[in-house]
Design an enzyme around this catalytic site. Sequence first.
Site, PDB file in Angstrom:
ATOM      1  N   ASP A 101      -6.032  -6.005  -2.752  1.00  0.00           N
ATOM      2  CA  ASP A 101      -5.124  -6.388  -1.665  1.00  0.00           C
ATOM      3  C   ASP A 101      -3.999  -7.279  -2.174  1.00  0.00           C
ATOM      4  O   ASP A 101      -2.827  -7.101  -1.811  1.00  0.00           O
ATOM      5  CB  ASP A 101      -5.890  -7.122  -0.566  1.00  0.00           C
ATOM      6  CG  ASP A 101      -6.811  -6.210   0.234  1.00  0.00           C
ATOM      7  OD1 ASP A 101      -6.717  -4.979   0.074  1.00  0.00           O
ATOM      8  OD2 ASP A 101      -7.640  -6.739   1.003  1.00  0.00           O
ATOM      9  N   GLU A 135      -1.444  -5.307  -4.210  1.00  0.00           N
ATOM     10  CA  GLU A 135      -0.544  -4.563  -3.323  1.00  0.00           C
ATOM     11  C   GLU A 135       0.454  -5.497  -2.651  1.00  0.00           C
ATOM     12  O   GLU A 135       1.634  -5.136  -2.484  1.00  0.00           O
ATOM     13  CB  GLU A 135      -1.352  -3.813  -2.265  1.00  0.00           C
ATOM     14  CG  GLU A 135      -2.120  -2.613  -2.816  1.00  0.00           C
ATOM     15  CD  GLU A 135      -2.901  -1.881  -1.752  1.00  0.00           C
ATOM     16  OE1 GLU A 135      -3.111  -0.671  -1.912  1.00  0.00           O
ATOM     17  OE2 GLU A 135      -3.309  -2.526  -0.752  1.00  0.00           O
ATOM     18  N   ASP A 188       0.832  -1.195   0.000  1.00  0.00           N
ATOM     19  CA  ASP A 188       0.000   0.000   0.000  1.00  0.00           C
ATOM     20  C   ASP A 188       0.872   1.253   0.000  1.00  0.00           C
ATOM     21  O   ASP A 188       0.609   2.215  -0.738  1.00  0.00           O
ATOM     22  CB  ASP A 188      -0.920  -0.011   1.214  1.00  0.00           C
ATOM     23  CG  ASP A 188      -1.753   1.248   1.339  1.00  0.00           C
ATOM     24  OD1 ASP A 188      -2.710   1.407   0.554  1.00  0.00           O
ATOM     25  OD2 ASP A 188      -1.448   2.081   2.216  1.00  0.00           O
TER      26      ASP A 188
END
Length: 249
Positions: free
Chosen positions: A123, A126, A54
């Site tokens: 997710d 990342e 992230d």
Amino acid sequence: MLIDPRREKQLRTLMERFGLAANAPVDLQLLNLALTHPSIDRHANYEQLEFVGDAVVRLIASDVLLETYPDAPVGEFAAVRSVLVSDRVLAELGAEYGLERYLLTSSNRFASGRGGQQIRLADVFEAVLGAFYRSTMDMSLIRFWFDPILRERSVDVRADPAFYNYKDALQEWTQGKYKKLPQYRVEETPAPAPRQERFYAEVWLNEDRLGAGKGPSKKAAEQAAAKEAFFAVSGHNQGQEQAVGLEVG
């Protein structure tokens, strides 16, 4: 943790999809971890690498925008970056690289749970970037392929009058013109409705409905409603503002 030869072959195939050479210094243990869902292992899974990834995504997006548009104001950077690092965009990239087929997960868990498939795929994307970064502790495995993607997408975002954030744009318009915030009314549609139309939203100001929209989540439905409203009332769709019939009161 030893990696099965078949799994190693899969991971190296994925590396090739990112344009990485077979001898690229990718830590396969980390890459495998980035592609391990919590339903497989509650402790050894992609969540920590996602946390790192992230930050990697946000840093690279910031750097690319500064390099590409050195004269743009910081407020514009923030608006464009918020789109570039959004779950929607990252999930699209995860799908383009086919991450679903490499993810280790228990049966029927990929599209379930918090936020559904879009958030899950974002997710994982990342986490993969986190694994690439942690392999070398720099951006050498990422920037050569990720920078061009961000530049191309930033052109599209900057071309949109609301930078694709129609809720903020509409709120700015209503506050500037009427000193009021728009109100959203959201309801879940009947079960037979397609998943992408699960929620229906309307946006109102005073007694006037400004727009309506549908989406797979409440947030997406609100954005769809705000988009319709924004183009109906703003100067970007000339001649429509008068038809709304807004009155201050």
